[in-house]
Design an enzyme around this catalytic site. Sequence first.
Site, PDB file in Angstrom:
ATOM      1  N   TYR A   1       4.867 -12.629  -8.150  1.00  0.00           N
ATOM      2  CA  TYR A   1       4.409 -11.252  -7.907  1.00  0.00           C
ATOM      3  C   TYR A   1       4.838 -10.726  -6.529  1.00  0.00           C
ATOM      4  O   TYR A   1       4.546  -9.580  -6.204  1.00  0.00           O
ATOM      5  CB  TYR A   1       2.887 -11.102  -8.097  1.00  0.00           C
TER       6      TYR A   1
ATOM      7  N   LYS B   1      12.810 -13.429   2.378  1.00  0.00           N
ATOM      8  CA  LYS B   1      12.315 -14.053   3.609  1.00  0.00           C
ATOM      9  C   LYS B   1      12.764 -15.517   3.703  1.00  0.00           C
ATOM     10  O   LYS B   1      12.902 -16.053   4.808  1.00  0.00           O
ATOM     11  CB  LYS B   1      10.792 -13.907   3.695  1.00  0.00           C
TER      12      LYS B   1
HETATM   13  N1  LIG Z   1       2.847  -7.518   8.122  1.00  0.00           N
HETATM   14  C1  LIG Z   1       2.943  -8.751   7.696  1.00  0.00           C
HETATM   15  O1  LIG Z   1       1.955  -9.348   7.221  1.00  0.00           O
HETATM   16  C2  LIG Z   1       4.244  -9.507   7.808  1.00  0.00           C
HETATM   17  C3  LIG Z   1       4.207 -10.896   7.660  1.00  0.00           C
HETATM   18  C4  LIG Z   1       5.396 -11.605   7.770  1.00  0.00           C
HETATM   19  C5  LIG Z   1       6.579 -10.954   8.025  1.00  0.00           C
HETATM   20  N2  LIG Z   1       6.595  -9.593   8.162  1.00  0.00           N
HETATM   21  C6  LIG Z   1       7.873  -8.940   8.434  1.00  0.00           C
HETATM   22  O2  LIG Z   1       7.756  -8.205   9.632  1.00  0.00           O
HETATM   23  C7  LIG Z   1       8.771  -7.203   9.654  1.00  0.00           C
HETATM   24  C8  LIG Z   1       8.150  -5.898  10.130  1.00  0.00           C
HETATM   25  O3  LIG Z   1       7.212  -5.453   9.163  1.00  0.00           O
HETATM   26  P1  LIG Z   1       5.782  -4.856   9.578  1.00  0.00           P
HETATM   27  O4  LIG Z   1       4.764  -5.801   9.092  1.00  0.00           O
HETATM   28  O5  LIG Z   1       5.785  -4.451  10.988  1.00  0.00           O
HETATM   29  O6  LIG Z   1       5.722  -3.605   8.569  1.00  0.00           O
HETATM   30  P2  LIG Z   1       5.742  -2.027   8.817  1.00  0.00           P
HETATM   31  O7  LIG Z   1       4.639  -1.613   9.722  1.00  0.00           O
HETATM   32  O8  LIG Z   1       5.803  -1.447   7.445  1.00  0.00           O
HETATM   33  O9  LIG Z   1       7.124  -1.776   9.579  1.00  0.00           O
HETATM   34  C9  LIG Z   1       8.357  -1.919   8.895  1.00  0.00           C
HETATM   35  C10 LIG Z   1       9.473  -1.378   9.764  1.00  0.00           C
HETATM   36  O10 LIG Z   1      10.703  -1.534   9.030  1.00  0.00           O
HETATM   37  C11 LIG Z   1      11.374  -0.276   8.964  1.00  0.00           C
HETATM   38  N3  LIG Z   1      12.044  -0.084   7.696  1.00  0.00           N
HETATM   39  C12 LIG Z   1      11.576  -0.272   6.444  1.00  0.00           C
HETATM   40  N4  LIG Z   1      12.469   0.102   5.533  1.00  0.00           N
HETATM   41  C13 LIG Z   1      13.551   0.571   6.224  1.00  0.00           C
HETATM   42  C14 LIG Z   1      14.795   1.123   5.845  1.00  0.00           C
HETATM   43  N5  LIG Z   1      15.135   1.322   4.557  1.00  0.00           N
HETATM   44  N6  LIG Z   1      15.668   1.475   6.813  1.00  0.00           N
HETATM   45  C15 LIG Z   1      15.339   1.325   8.127  1.00  0.00           C
HETATM   46  N7  LIG Z   1      14.164   0.808   8.555  1.00  0.00           N
HETATM   47  C16 LIG Z   1      13.292   0.452   7.603  1.00  0.00           C
HETATM   48  C17 LIG Z   1      10.274   0.767   9.110  1.00  0.00           C
HETATM   49  O11 LIG Z   1      10.831   1.939   9.669  1.00  0.00           O
HETATM   50  P3  LIG Z   1      10.702   3.415   9.004  1.00  0.00           P
HETATM   51  O12 LIG Z   1       9.386   3.508   8.340  1.00  0.00           O
HETATM   52  O13 LIG Z   1      10.868   4.337  10.176  1.00  0.00           O
HETATM   53  O14 LIG Z   1      11.853   3.488   8.070  1.00  0.00           O
HETATM   54  C18 LIG Z   1       9.305   0.101  10.077  1.00  0.00           C
HETATM   55  O15 LIG Z   1       9.684   0.353  11.392  1.00  0.00           O
HETATM   56  C19 LIG Z   1       9.348  -7.148   8.237  1.00  0.00           C
HETATM   57  O16 LIG Z   1      10.596  -7.814   8.228  1.00  0.00           O
HETATM   58  C20 LIG Z   1       8.345  -7.916   7.409  1.00  0.00           C
HETATM   59  O17 LIG Z   1       8.944  -8.527   6.297  1.00  0.00           O
HETATM   60  C21 LIG Z   1       5.447  -8.857   8.068  1.00  0.00           C
END
Ligand SMILES: NC(=O)c1ccc[n+]([C@@H]2O[C@H](COP(=O)([O-])OP(=O)(O)OC[C@H]3O[C@@H](n4cnc5c(N)ncnc54)[C@H](OP(=O)(O)O)[C@@H]3O)[C@@H](O)[C@H]2O)c1
Length: 260
Positions: free
Chosen positions: A155, A163
Amino acid sequence: MPSPRRSPKAALVTGATSGIGQAFAEILPPETDLLLTGRDTAALATLARDLARPGRRVETLAADLAEPAGIEAVRQAAEGFGIDLLINNAGLGRFGRVVDNPAEAERAMVAVNVMAPLVLTRALLPGMLDRAKTSHGRAGVIVVASVVGFGPIAYFTTYAATKAFDLHFAAGLAAELKGEPVDVLALCPGTTETRFFERSGAPMRAAHSAARVAREGLGALGRRSVHVVGGGNRILTGLLRLTPLRLLAAGTAWSLRRRA
Ligand SMILES: NC(=O)c1ccc[n+]([C@@H]2O[C@H](COP(=O)([O-])OP(=O)(O)OC[C@H]3O[C@@H](n4cnc5c(N)ncnc54)[C@H](OP(=O)(O)O)[C@@H]3O)[C@@H](O)[C@H]2O)c1
């Protein structure tokens, strides 16, 4: 104990408009020039204003990393900026069965989470290495992976697979470049307070702040090639490594089915 890294001269942070990327932009040293990307132009303008310091260059670029043209625009901007730190952070997830999710959302996950870090890292590293050798400094590359990269998650199948790529790509790259003036890190957060869950629809509760994840990421760069955020997540990923993939997929399908 390795000596602390010098402050980066210039950093590219992808996905700086929110969450973990914004936290990286905010905690990088004030003397580090910033090139910040995302799609949200209003958020980029606010960051440029808030992070401006005397003598510091802060540039922003609105680019969609789901499209090759967006990745190319970021590459060109970063070449001109002379970065010595590349933070591949932008990413997205989509909860649900692969066959039910919009095909475009599945494709975009691979484009942003896999193609963008691969293309940007491959394109920018040679210049970063050259500059590090000339200046007798060290470059840095962080790839934001995740604890879900340690096994198949039903899911959240495509997201977890992207990742896994990020984790294995950064870990392999770090080994290939041992002896070169660059540190490479796969940063593996667990659930983090960002917009990720609201955007992906994943029914999970956040455990850590984005600021903590960014702080640990910068602290781990140069000390290890894989960093899992949080003691509980380190135990979890240790167990995931020991569990057969078939059992992990079946177990996550069982526990997440009723929430999909
Ligand atoms: N939050 C968690 O629990 C978690 C856990 C493990 C890993 N991560 C990883 O952490 C990283 C950051 O995520 P986050 O948790 O900070 O989420 P978030 O708050 O949703 O931020 C995601 C960022 O990625 C950018 N982004 C998404 N789609 C894009 C696109 N098509 N083109 C350009 N930029 C794009 C967004 O920019 P715009 O909205 O301006 O496009 C935003 O700045 C990701 O790689 C995610 O997989 C997150």
